[in-house]
Motif scaffolding. Structure first.
Motif, PDB file in Angstrom:
ATOM      1  N   TYR A 116     -11.799   4.128  -3.730  1.00  0.00           N
ATOM      2  CA  TYR A 116     -10.563   4.665  -3.170  1.00  0.00           C
ATOM      3  C   TYR A 116      -9.341   3.986  -3.785  1.00  0.00           C
ATOM      4  O   TYR A 116      -8.292   4.621  -3.950  1.00  0.00           O
ATOM      5  N   THR A 117      -9.462   2.712  -4.159  1.00  0.00           N
ATOM      6  CA  THR A 117      -8.386   2.075  -4.913  1.00  0.00           C
ATOM      7  C   THR A 117      -8.195   2.784  -6.243  1.00  0.00           C
ATOM      8  O   THR A 117      -7.061   3.094  -6.650  1.00  0.00           O
ATOM      9  N   VAL A 118      -9.297   3.054  -6.936  1.00  0.00           N
ATOM     10  CA  VAL A 118      -9.232   3.775  -8.207  1.00  0.00           C
ATOM     11  C   VAL A 118      -8.608   5.156  -8.009  1.00  0.00           C
ATOM     12  O   VAL A 118      -7.751   5.596  -8.798  1.00  0.00           O
ATOM     13  N   ALA A 119      -9.000   5.845  -6.944  1.00  0.00           N
ATOM     14  CA  ALA A 119      -8.469   7.177  -6.669  1.00  0.00           C
ATOM     15  C   ALA A 119      -6.959   7.134  -6.427  1.00  0.00           C
ATOM     16  O   ALA A 119      -6.214   8.006  -6.902  1.00  0.00           O
ATOM     17  N   MET A 120      -6.502   6.128  -5.680  1.00  0.00           N
ATOM     18  CA  MET A 120      -5.058   6.006  -5.434  1.00  0.00           C
ATOM     19  C   MET A 120      -4.300   5.744  -6.730  1.00  0.00           C
ATOM     20  O   MET A 120      -3.237   6.336  -6.975  1.00  0.00           O
ATOM     21  N   ILE A 121      -4.850   4.877  -7.577  1.00  0.00           N
ATOM     22  CA  ILE A 121      -4.223   4.589  -8.869  1.00  0.00           C
ATOM     23  C   ILE A 121      -4.156   5.857  -9.714  1.00  0.00           C
ATOM     24  O   ILE A 121      -3.109   6.197 -10.300  1.00  0.00           O
ATOM     25  N   LEU A 164       2.252  -2.019   0.163  1.00  0.00           N
ATOM     26  CA  LEU A 164       2.874  -1.235   1.222  1.00  0.00           C
ATOM     27  C   LEU A 164       3.069   0.224   0.827  1.00  0.00           C
ATOM     28  O   LEU A 164       2.794   1.125   1.625  1.00  0.00           O
ATOM     29  N   LYS A 165       3.507   0.487  -0.389  1.00  0.00           N
ATOM     30  CA  LYS A 165       3.777   1.880  -0.783  1.00  0.00           C
ATOM     31  C   LYS A 165       2.496   2.718  -0.788  1.00  0.00           C
ATOM     32  O   LYS A 165       2.523   3.903  -0.438  1.00  0.00           O
ATOM     33  N   TYR A 166       1.382   2.093  -1.132  1.00  0.00           N
ATOM     34  CA  TYR A 166       0.106   2.810  -1.105  1.00  0.00           C
ATOM     35  C   TYR A 166      -0.364   3.009   0.334  1.00  0.00           C
ATOM     36  O   TYR A 166      -0.908   4.056   0.685  1.00  0.00           O
ATOM     37  N   ARG A 167      -0.148   1.999   1.164  1.00  0.00           N
ATOM     38  CA  ARG A 167      -0.543   2.097   2.564  1.00  0.00           C
ATOM     39  C   ARG A 167       0.202   3.233   3.262  1.00  0.00           C
ATOM     40  O   ARG A 167      -0.378   4.010   4.023  1.00  0.00           O
ATOM     41  N   TYR A 184      -7.413   3.280  10.342  1.00  0.00           N
ATOM     42  CA  TYR A 184      -6.678   4.150   9.424  1.00  0.00           C
ATOM     43  C   TYR A 184      -7.673   4.886   8.532  1.00  0.00           C
ATOM     44  O   TYR A 184      -8.697   4.332   8.120  1.00  0.00           O
ATOM     45  N   GLY A 185      -7.347   6.137   8.227  1.00  0.00           N
ATOM     46  CA  GLY A 185      -8.191   6.945   7.368  1.00  0.00           C
ATOM     47  C   GLY A 185      -7.512   7.244   6.050  1.00  0.00           C
ATOM     48  O   GLY A 185      -6.273   7.388   5.983  1.00  0.00           O
ATOM     49  N   ILE A 186      -8.308   7.347   4.991  1.00  0.00           N
ATOM     50  CA  ILE A 186      -7.810   7.787   3.688  1.00  0.00           C
ATOM     51  C   ILE A 186      -7.424   9.263   3.798  1.00  0.00           C
ATOM     52  O   ILE A 186      -8.160  10.067   4.378  1.00  0.00           O
ATOM     53  N   ILE A 187      -6.300   9.638   3.224  1.00  0.00           N
ATOM     54  CA  ILE A 187      -5.873  11.035   3.314  1.00  0.00           C
ATOM     55  C   ILE A 187      -6.809  11.930   2.501  1.00  0.00           C
ATOM     56  O   ILE A 187      -7.458  11.490   1.552  1.00  0.00           O
ATOM     57  N   GLU A 188      -6.881  13.183   2.890  1.00  0.00           N
ATOM     58  CA  GLU A 188      -7.874  14.118   2.343  1.00  0.00           C
ATOM     59  C   GLU A 188      -7.819  14.289   0.825  1.00  0.00           C
ATOM     60  O   GLU A 188      -8.873  14.327   0.174  1.00  0.00           O
ATOM     61  N   PRO A 189      -6.633  14.416   0.198  1.00  0.00           N
ATOM     62  CA  PRO A 189      -6.623  14.584  -1.265  1.00  0.00           C
ATOM     63  C   PRO A 189      -7.280  13.430  -2.011  1.00  0.00           C
ATOM     64  O   PRO A 189      -7.895  13.645  -3.065  1.00  0.00           O
ATOM     65  N   ILE A 190      -7.190  12.224  -1.468  1.00  0.00           N
ATOM     66  CA  ILE A 190      -7.833  11.070  -2.109  1.00  0.00           C
ATOM     67  C   ILE A 190      -9.333  11.089  -1.838  1.00  0.00           C
ATOM     68  O   ILE A 190     -10.152  10.823  -2.726  1.00  0.00           O
TER      69      ILE A 190
END
Length: 273
Positions: A116-121, A164-167, A184-190
């Protein structure tokens, strides 16, 4: 546990997972085995009966449970952040060169923080471009952590390492776990960028076709011996795209294990020439 029984369990776990349990870890192994014996109602000093149960389990469900119990799953978001800084730089380069299709593999994904870190990046870098196709494969041998990863729900303290900006951008509050802890949940697009699957890294060749632009094999090879490490790296090399990246853990030495065509470009970062 007598020595002969310890060796039987150690060999079985090695054959099924590649995890190399040293003699000094016998106490840890016994505690993990006892956890499974309690779950099955087997007397805690009757290790031979449990071993017999494993051997007679034709569907192989209990060996999966044992490997789950033995596996060590330590992870957090943005672990070893220099890797993600370099990934961002490299993805920006690829995008500017016109690349629009990305395939990434997190080989020992644990509970999902790494993929999920990779996905956010990737989302952060790619969102300003049109028609980008990005998919991330997240694998682990432990079924319990895979389930947790698929759920994509994390208690608030697990987000401490998330900038913070990713959170704010990629997580949403979904409730409380028990009386106190926020979840907290990861948002669906990620979430949709990541596919979870069980994979034993000790049994190459792997079923994926590749090629992968980026492969993360971090902080898992420390549990393997050199034979398993070498086979794993050789198959990772086969699955890498030319010019692709391999990230390993900062504490993991690949001395004597590397394919000659894998070039070290940074500490714990390699590329396929």
């Amino acid at each position: 546990m007598d020595r002969a029984t310890f060796i039987k369990f150690r060999n079985l776990i090695y054959e099924q997972s590649g995890i190399n349990i040293e003699e000094k870890k016998e106490t840890l192994l016994v505690s993990r085995i006892c956890k499974r014996m309690r779950a099955l109602g087997i007397e805690l000093d009757d290790f031979k009966t449990y071993y017999k149960y494993l051997m007679e389990d034709k569907q192989g469900r209990e060996i999966v449970e044992l490997i789950d119990a033995v596996s060590t799953n330590v992870t957090h978001f943005f672990r070893e952040p220099q890797h993600f800084d370099f990934l961002s730089i490299k993805v920006d380069e690829w995008l500017k060169q016109g690349k629009r299709k990305f395939r990434l593999w997190c080989a020992a994904c644990s509970t999902g923080e790494e993929p999920y870190t990779v996905a956010m990046i990737m989302h952060e870098r790619c969102s300003q471009y049109q028609s980008v196709d990005c998919k991330i494969l997240a694998t682990d041998i432990c079924t319990k952590v895979l389930k947790k990863g698929e759920e994509a729900e994390y208690e608030e303290d697990k987000l401490d390492s998330v900038p913070l900006k990713y959170r704010q951008k990629y997580f949403k509050r979904i409730g409380k776990n028990g009386a106190t802890k926020k979840v907290y949940g990861i948002i669906e697009p990620i979430k949709k960028m990541v596919t979870f699957a069980r994979l034993n890294l000790a049994t190459p060749p792997f079923p994926m076709s590749g090629p992968f632009d980026v492969i993360f094999i971090r902080n898992v090879m420390i549990y393997f011996d050199n034979a398993v490490r070498s086979a794993l790296l050789n198959d990772a090399y086969r699955l890498m795209a030319k010019g692709g990246l391999l990230f390993v853990g900062h504490s993991e030495s690949l001395a004597g294990l590397l394919n000659t065509e894998l070039k070290r470009i940074l500490p714990s970062v390699y590329t396929k020439e």
